[in-house]
Design a protein around this motif. Structure first.
Motif, PDB file in Angstrom:
ATOM      1  N   ASP A   1      -5.370   7.954   4.768  1.00  0.00           N
ATOM      2  CA  ASP A   1      -4.684   7.163   5.782  1.00  0.00           C
ATOM      3  C   ASP A   1      -3.201   7.524   5.848  1.00  0.00           C
ATOM      4  OD1 ASP A   1      -4.344   5.135   7.771  1.00  0.00           O
ATOM      5  OD2 ASP A   1      -3.780   3.685   6.231  1.00  0.00           O
ATOM      6  N   PHE A   2      -2.573   7.691   4.710  1.00  0.00           N
ATOM      7  CA  PHE A   2      -1.133   7.965   4.671  1.00  0.00           C
ATOM      8  C   PHE A   2      -0.793   9.450   4.737  1.00  0.00           C
ATOM      9  CE2 PHE A   2      -1.114   3.762   2.397  1.00  0.00           C
ATOM     10  CZ  PHE A   2      -0.570   3.062   3.459  1.00  0.00           C
ATOM     11  N   ALA A   3      -1.606  10.311   4.132  1.00  0.00           N
ATOM     12  CA  ALA A   3      -1.273  11.738   4.069  1.00  0.00           C
ATOM     13  C   ALA A   3      -2.023  12.579   5.096  1.00  0.00           C
ATOM     14  CB  ALA A   3      -1.567  12.274   2.671  1.00  0.00           C
ATOM     15  N   GLY A   4      -3.132  12.057   5.603  1.00  0.00           N
ATOM     16  CA  GLY A   4      -3.918  12.822   6.562  1.00  0.00           C
ATOM     17  C   GLY A   4      -4.872  13.802   5.917  1.00  0.00           C
ATOM     18  N   ILE A   5      -4.850  13.865   4.593  1.00  0.00           N
ATOM     19  CA  ILE A   5      -5.753  14.741   3.835  1.00  0.00           C
ATOM     20  C   ILE A   5      -6.194  13.979   2.579  1.00  0.00           C
ATOM     21  CG2 ILE A   5      -4.805  16.939   4.653  1.00  0.00           C
ATOM     22  CD1 ILE A   5      -3.179  17.121   2.079  1.00  0.00           C
ATOM     23  N   SER A   6      -7.221  14.503   1.927  1.00  0.00           N
ATOM     24  CA  SER A   6      -7.701  13.860   0.704  1.00  0.00           C
ATOM     25  C   SER A   6      -6.785  14.226  -0.470  1.00  0.00           C
ATOM     26  CB  SER A   6      -9.128  14.318   0.399  1.00  0.00           C
ATOM     27  OG  SER A   6      -9.114  15.657  -0.048  1.00  0.00           O
TER      28      SER A   6
ATOM     29  N   ALA B   1      -9.405  -0.040  -6.630  1.00  0.00           N
ATOM     30  CA  ALA B   1     -10.679  -0.613  -7.065  1.00  0.00           C
ATOM     31  C   ALA B   1     -11.677   0.472  -7.442  1.00  0.00           C
ATOM     32  CB  ALA B   1     -11.263  -1.501  -5.967  1.00  0.00           C
ATOM     33  N   ASP B   2     -11.643   1.582  -6.703  1.00  0.00           N
ATOM     34  CA  ASP B   2     -12.542   2.697  -6.982  1.00  0.00           C
ATOM     35  C   ASP B   2     -12.008   3.955  -6.308  1.00  0.00           C
ATOM     36  OD1 ASP B   2     -13.264   2.464  -4.235  1.00  0.00           O
ATOM     37  OD2 ASP B   2     -14.914   1.135  -4.737  1.00  0.00           O
ATOM     38  N   GLN B   3     -12.680   5.055  -6.569  1.00  0.00           N
ATOM     39  CA  GLN B   3     -12.257   6.350  -6.041  1.00  0.00           C
ATOM     40  C   GLN B   3     -12.291   6.373  -4.514  1.00  0.00           C
ATOM     41  OE1 GLN B   3     -11.362   8.814  -8.294  1.00  0.00           O
ATOM     42  NE2 GLN B   3     -10.671  10.151  -6.659  1.00  0.00           N
ATOM     43  N   ALA B   4     -13.285   5.732  -3.917  1.00  0.00           N
ATOM     44  CA  ALA B   4     -13.391   5.717  -2.451  1.00  0.00           C
ATOM     45  C   ALA B   4     -12.196   4.991  -1.825  1.00  0.00           C
ATOM     46  CB  ALA B   4     -14.695   5.051  -2.028  1.00  0.00           C
ATOM     47  N   HIS B   5     -11.778   3.896  -2.428  1.00  0.00           N
ATOM     48  CA  HIS B   5     -10.614   3.139  -1.960  1.00  0.00           C
ATOM     49  C   HIS B   5      -9.362   4.012  -2.042  1.00  0.00           C
ATOM     50  CE1 HIS B   5      -7.812  -0.535  -2.791  1.00  0.00           C
ATOM     51  NE2 HIS B   5      -7.714  -0.141  -1.543  1.00  0.00           N
ATOM     52  N   PHE B   6      -9.201   4.718  -3.148  1.00  0.00           N
ATOM     53  CA  PHE B   6      -8.082   5.641  -3.347  1.00  0.00           C
ATOM     54  C   PHE B   6      -8.091   6.734  -2.275  1.00  0.00           C
ATOM     55  CE2 PHE B   6      -6.771   9.623  -5.715  1.00  0.00           C
ATOM     56  CZ  PHE B   6      -5.403   9.381  -5.676  1.00  0.00           C
TER      57      PHE B   6
ATOM     58  N   ARG C   1       0.838  -1.213   0.000  1.00  0.00           N
ATOM     59  CA  ARG C   1       0.000   0.000   0.000  1.00  0.00           C
ATOM     60  C   ARG C   1       0.865   1.252   0.000  1.00  0.00           C
ATOM     61  NH1 ARG C   1      -3.355   0.206   4.935  1.00  0.00           N
ATOM     62  NH2 ARG C   1      -4.226   2.068   3.976  1.00  0.00           N
ATOM     63  N   LEU C   2       1.927   1.261   0.808  1.00  0.00           N
ATOM     64  CA  LEU C   2       2.828   2.421   0.858  1.00  0.00           C
ATOM     65  C   LEU C   2       3.565   2.620  -0.467  1.00  0.00           C
ATOM     66  CD1 LEU C   2       4.327   2.300   4.432  1.00  0.00           C
ATOM     67  CD2 LEU C   2       3.201   4.251   3.358  1.00  0.00           C
ATOM     68  N   ALA C   3       3.988   1.524  -1.069  1.00  0.00           N
ATOM     69  CA  ALA C   3       4.668   1.615  -2.362  1.00  0.00           C
ATOM     70  C   ALA C   3       3.732   2.198  -3.413  1.00  0.00           C
ATOM     71  CB  ALA C   3       5.174   0.240  -2.789  1.00  0.00           C
TER      72      ALA C   3
END
Length: 81
Positions: A57-62, A46-51, A17-19
Motif C-alpha cells: 500500500d505504501f511502497a507499491g511493491i512487496s 498480526a501476520d505476514q499477509a498484513h505486513f 500505519r505510516l509511522a
C-alpha cells in the motif's frame, strides 16, 4: 480524532500505519539479513499477509521486491532497461 486529522492531515490510524512503515524501512536498511517475518513480527503486524498489504500500500511493491531492488532507507532504485 477530527482535531488530529485537521492538524496532521491524516487519520490517527493512517498516521500510525505510516509511522510503523517508516520503522520497518529503517530496520530493513540497518538489518538486511533479518528475515521479513521477523521484521513483521517485531513491528507488530498480526501476520505476514498484513505486513505485505501495508508494505504494498505504501511502497507499491512487496517487501521482497523492495529487498531485491536494493531499497535502502526510503528509496527504491529505478529499474534499468
Amino acid at each position: 480524532m477530527a482535531r488530529f486529522s485537521a492538524s496532521v492531515g491524516l487519520s490517527p490510524k493512517r498516521y500510525a500505519r505510516l509511522a510503523r512503515f517508516g520503522r520497518v524501512l529503517l530496520r530493513l536498511e540497518k538489518q538486511p539479513d533479518t528475515g521479513l517475518a521477523e521484521i513483521a513480527q517485531a513491528a507488530g503486524y498480526a501476520d505476514q499477509a498484513h505486513f505485505n498489504r501495508d508494505f504494498r500500500d505504501f511502497a507499491g511493491i512487496s517487501p521482497g521486491e523492495y529487498r531485491k531492488a536494493g531499497g535502502a532507507g526510503r528509496h527504491v532504485p529505478e529499474k534499468r532497461r
